[in-house]
Design a protein around this motif. Structure first.
Motif, PDB file in Angstrom:
ATOM      1  N   VAL A 135      12.615  -9.287  -9.912  1.00  0.00           N
ATOM      2  CA  VAL A 135      13.414  -8.246  -9.266  1.00  0.00           C
ATOM      3  C   VAL A 135      14.853  -8.733  -9.223  1.00  0.00           C
ATOM      4  N   GLU A 136      15.780  -7.910  -9.702  1.00  0.00           N
ATOM      5  CA  GLU A 136      17.206  -8.237  -9.615  1.00  0.00           C
ATOM      6  C   GLU A 136      17.782  -7.513  -8.400  1.00  0.00           C
ATOM      7  N   VAL A 137      18.351  -8.269  -7.489  1.00  0.00           N
ATOM      8  CA  VAL A 137      18.881  -7.727  -6.232  1.00  0.00           C
ATOM      9  C   VAL A 137      20.396  -7.877  -6.234  1.00  0.00           C
ATOM     10  N   VAL A 138      21.082  -6.752  -6.034  1.00  0.00           N
ATOM     11  CA  VAL A 138      22.550  -6.785  -6.014  1.00  0.00           C
ATOM     12  C   VAL A 138      23.063  -5.633  -5.172  1.00  0.00           C
ATOM     13  N   GLY A 165      26.301  -3.134  -3.600  1.00  0.00           N
ATOM     14  CA  GLY A 165      27.531  -2.493  -4.021  1.00  0.00           C
ATOM     15  C   GLY A 165      28.697  -2.996  -3.193  1.00  0.00           C
ATOM     16  N   GLU A 166      29.848  -2.415  -3.427  1.00  0.00           N
ATOM     17  CA  GLU A 166      31.038  -2.863  -2.700  1.00  0.00           C
ATOM     18  C   GLU A 166      30.899  -2.676  -1.202  1.00  0.00           C
ATOM     19  N   ALA A 167      30.141  -1.670  -0.763  1.00  0.00           N
ATOM     20  CA  ALA A 167      29.990  -1.388   0.662  1.00  0.00           C
ATOM     21  C   ALA A 167      28.730  -1.995   1.266  1.00  0.00           C
ATOM     22  N   THR A 168      27.905  -2.647   0.453  1.00  0.00           N
ATOM     23  CA  THR A 168      26.654  -3.216   0.961  1.00  0.00           C
ATOM     24  C   THR A 168      26.943  -4.460   1.789  1.00  0.00           C
ATOM     25  N   ALA A 169      26.331  -4.539   2.967  1.00  0.00           N
ATOM     26  CA  ALA A 169      26.503  -5.714   3.816  1.00  0.00           C
ATOM     27  C   ALA A 169      25.822  -6.916   3.162  1.00  0.00           C
ATOM     28  N   PRO A 170      26.467  -8.085   3.140  1.00  0.00           N
ATOM     29  CA  PRO A 170      25.840  -9.277   2.560  1.00  0.00           C
ATOM     30  C   PRO A 170      24.479  -9.583   3.159  1.00  0.00           C
ATOM     31  N   ALA A 171      24.315  -9.315   4.465  1.00  0.00           N
ATOM     32  CA  ALA A 171      23.032  -9.575   5.114  1.00  0.00           C
ATOM     33  C   ALA A 171      21.933  -8.685   4.555  1.00  0.00           C
ATOM     34  N   VAL A 172      22.303  -7.509   4.069  1.00  0.00           N
ATOM     35  CA  VAL A 172      21.314  -6.597   3.495  1.00  0.00           C
ATOM     36  C   VAL A 172      20.849  -7.115   2.139  1.00  0.00           C
ATOM     37  N   VAL A 173      21.772  -7.624   1.333  1.00  0.00           N
ATOM     38  CA  VAL A 173      21.393  -8.223   0.049  1.00  0.00           C
ATOM     39  C   VAL A 173      20.425  -9.377   0.289  1.00  0.00           C
ATOM     40  N   LYS A 174      20.776 -10.249   1.233  1.00  0.00           N
ATOM     41  CA  LYS A 174      19.909 -11.387   1.536  1.00  0.00           C
ATOM     42  C   LYS A 174      18.569 -10.918   2.101  1.00  0.00           C
ATOM     43  N   GLY A 175      18.623  -9.898   2.973  1.00  0.00           N
ATOM     44  CA  GLY A 175      17.391  -9.399   3.575  1.00  0.00           C
ATOM     45  C   GLY A 175      16.446  -8.818   2.539  1.00  0.00           C
ATOM     46  N   ALA A 176      17.001  -8.056   1.582  1.00  0.00           N
ATOM     47  CA  ALA A 176      16.168  -7.486   0.525  1.00  0.00           C
ATOM     48  C   ALA A 176      15.570  -8.593  -0.341  1.00  0.00           C
ATOM     49  N   ALA A 177      16.401  -9.571  -0.706  1.00  0.00           N
ATOM     50  CA  ALA A 177      15.921 -10.677  -1.534  1.00  0.00           C
ATOM     51  C   ALA A 177      14.821 -11.454  -0.813  1.00  0.00           C
ATOM     52  N   ASP A 178      15.014 -11.714   0.477  1.00  0.00           N
ATOM     53  CA  ASP A 178      14.012 -12.447   1.252  1.00  0.00           C
ATOM     54  C   ASP A 178      12.710 -11.659   1.348  1.00  0.00           C
ATOM     55  N   PHE A 179      12.827 -10.346   1.519  1.00  0.00           N
ATOM     56  CA  PHE A 179      11.620  -9.521   1.599  1.00  0.00           C
ATOM     57  C   PHE A 179      10.848  -9.582   0.298  1.00  0.00           C
ATOM     58  N   TYR A 180      11.528  -9.399  -0.828  1.00  0.00           N
ATOM     59  CA  TYR A 180      10.834  -9.441  -2.114  1.00  0.00           C
ATOM     60  C   TYR A 180      10.173 -10.802  -2.339  1.00  0.00           C
ATOM     61  N   ARG A 181      10.872 -11.866  -1.979  1.00  0.00           N
ATOM     62  CA  ARG A 181      10.277 -13.196  -2.133  1.00  0.00           C
ATOM     63  C   ARG A 181       9.039 -13.349  -1.255  1.00  0.00           C
ATOM     64  N   SER A 182       9.073 -12.755  -0.078  1.00  0.00           N
ATOM     65  CA  SER A 182       7.952 -12.889   0.855  1.00  0.00           C
ATOM     66  C   SER A 182       6.686 -12.231   0.327  1.00  0.00           C
ATOM     67  N   GLY A 188       5.923 -12.299  -2.944  1.00  0.00           N
ATOM     68  CA  GLY A 188       5.563 -12.948  -4.192  1.00  0.00           C
ATOM     69  C   GLY A 188       6.412 -12.605  -5.394  1.00  0.00           C
ATOM     70  N   LYS A 189       7.546 -11.923  -5.190  1.00  0.00           N
ATOM     71  CA  LYS A 189       8.407 -11.590  -6.309  1.00  0.00           C
ATOM     72  C   LYS A 189       9.339 -12.756  -6.644  1.00  0.00           C
ATOM     73  N   SER A 190       9.730 -12.825  -7.918  1.00  0.00           N
ATOM     74  CA  SER A 190      10.740 -13.778  -8.369  1.00  0.00           C
ATOM     75  C   SER A 190      12.070 -13.036  -8.379  1.00  0.00           C
ATOM     76  N   VAL A 191      13.041 -13.526  -7.615  1.00  0.00           N
ATOM     77  CA  VAL A 191      14.266 -12.766  -7.354  1.00  0.00           C
ATOM     78  C   VAL A 191      15.488 -13.415  -7.984  1.00  0.00           C
ATOM     79  N   ILE A 192      16.266 -12.615  -8.699  1.00  0.00           N
ATOM     80  CA  ILE A 192      17.622 -13.000  -9.076  1.00  0.00           C
ATOM     81  C   ILE A 192      18.543 -12.308  -8.081  1.00  0.00           C
ATOM     82  N   GLU A 193      19.170 -13.079  -7.221  1.00  0.00           N
ATOM     83  CA  GLU A 193      20.048 -12.534  -6.183  1.00  0.00           C
ATOM     84  C   GLU A 193      21.494 -12.647  -6.671  1.00  0.00           C
TER      85      GLU A 193
END
Length: 302
Positions: free
Chosen positions: A143-146, A148-165, A167-172
């Motif tokens: 899963v590639e997680v990225v 936009g310009e208005a996306t909160a950094p915590a949301v990017v991290k939160g999505a990446a952490d959720f996918y990892r939780s 069993g997904k392999s994440v490119i953040e």
């Protein structure tokens, strides 16, 4: 609870994976036969997910809602998988941002649009992020997680952490890249294949065999960059670049997209025609990917 908005091949694949990971899923799709199609996709994915060690007794429950608002009203995470239509994505993501709570992450499965372009109509775009999967989402880990310009950094991290939780392999990603990473790489290979067929350099069958019987066998282990590092012997990538660098200027590739003429289209369609059903091909692919994943995991464990 997870909401899956869009219940086609990608949305249905996501739903199957979330369910197998023990999450309850509420889905919504405006199509008249959406529920029947979704349940078929989930059931078709079940054997592969069982084979990956996700037995039926650990699955969550699946509900199909009658409206978008009903689907997301209690959602902790939303996975949007609508068709790749920019105007549709803009309207839908704006509606999702408005209909979800302040702590709910809304991830888009888009395979090409940057979130900055899709989020322009959202009153609050800070919770909108791309969570780009690969087909089928229930089987391919990436899963590639990225944001936009208005996306909160915590949301990017939160999505990446959720996918990892789950069993997904994440490119953040730390910034938007046109076309994302893996799509750009496979698009380059795809364009070369189309050029070779169009020019009569190779058949569809020859092109597919050149990957499945050649470099494709190495890529699940090391990827293209490390593969070339090993090709340099003990000198590694440095020797590879120094020795073979001049060949990079050879006029082999035609990375510009070829014209999709009727003749090229017919050649591609004819070359991939088969008497085997879609379901048979999917089942074969799933069995093979599972076997490859297990073999690679065994090799890495030594």
């Amino acid at each position: 609870m997870i909401a899956c908005i869009g219940a086609g091949v990608i949305g249905g694949g996501w739903a199957a994976y979330f369910l197998a990971q023990g999450h309850d899923v509420v889905a919504w799709d405006p199509g008249p036969d959406a529920e029947a199609r979704l349940r078929r996709i989930v059931e078709a994915a079940r054997p592969a997910l069982n084979s990956l060690g996700l037995p039926d007794d650990g699955w969550g429950s699946l509900t199909v809602a009658g409206s978008l608002a009903a689907a997301v009203q209690d959602a902790d995470f939303v996975q949007e998988s609508a068709p790749e239509d920019l105007e549709l994505k803009r309207s839908l993501l704006a509606d999702l941002a408005a209909a979800t709570g302040p702590d709910t992450i809304v991830a888009s499965s888009t395979s090409g649009f940057p979130m900055t372009d899709m989020a322009v109509r959202a009153v609050d775009a800070s919770r909108l992020v791309v969570g780009h999967p690969f087909n089928p989402p229930y089987l391919i880990p990436l899963v590639e997680v990225v944001g936009g310009e208005a996306t909160a950094p915590a949301v990017v991290k939160g999505a990446a952490d959720f996918y990892r939780s789950i069993g997904k392999s994440v490119i953040e990603m730390d910034h938007e890249v046109p076309g994302f990473v893996a799509n750009r790489l496979q698009e380059a290979l795809w364009r070369e294949a189309l050029h070779m067929v169009a020019n009569g350099d190779a058949t569809v069958e020859q092109i597919d065999a050149s990957i499945t019987e050649g470099p494709g066998l190495r890529w699940p282990v090391h990827g293209p960059c490390r593969t070339f590092h090993l090709a340099g012997g003990e000198g590694g990538m440095a020797h590879m670049l120094d020795h073979f660098g001049p060949s990079l200027q050879a006029p082999w590739t035609r990375l510009g997209a070829p014209s999709l003429t009727p003749e090229l289209r017919d050649a591609m369609v004819d070359g991939t025609a088969t008497d085997r059903s879609f379901a048979e091909l999917v089942a074969e692919r799933d069995r093979a990917v599972i076997a490859i994943r297990r073999a690679v995991e065994d090799a890495r464990r030594g």
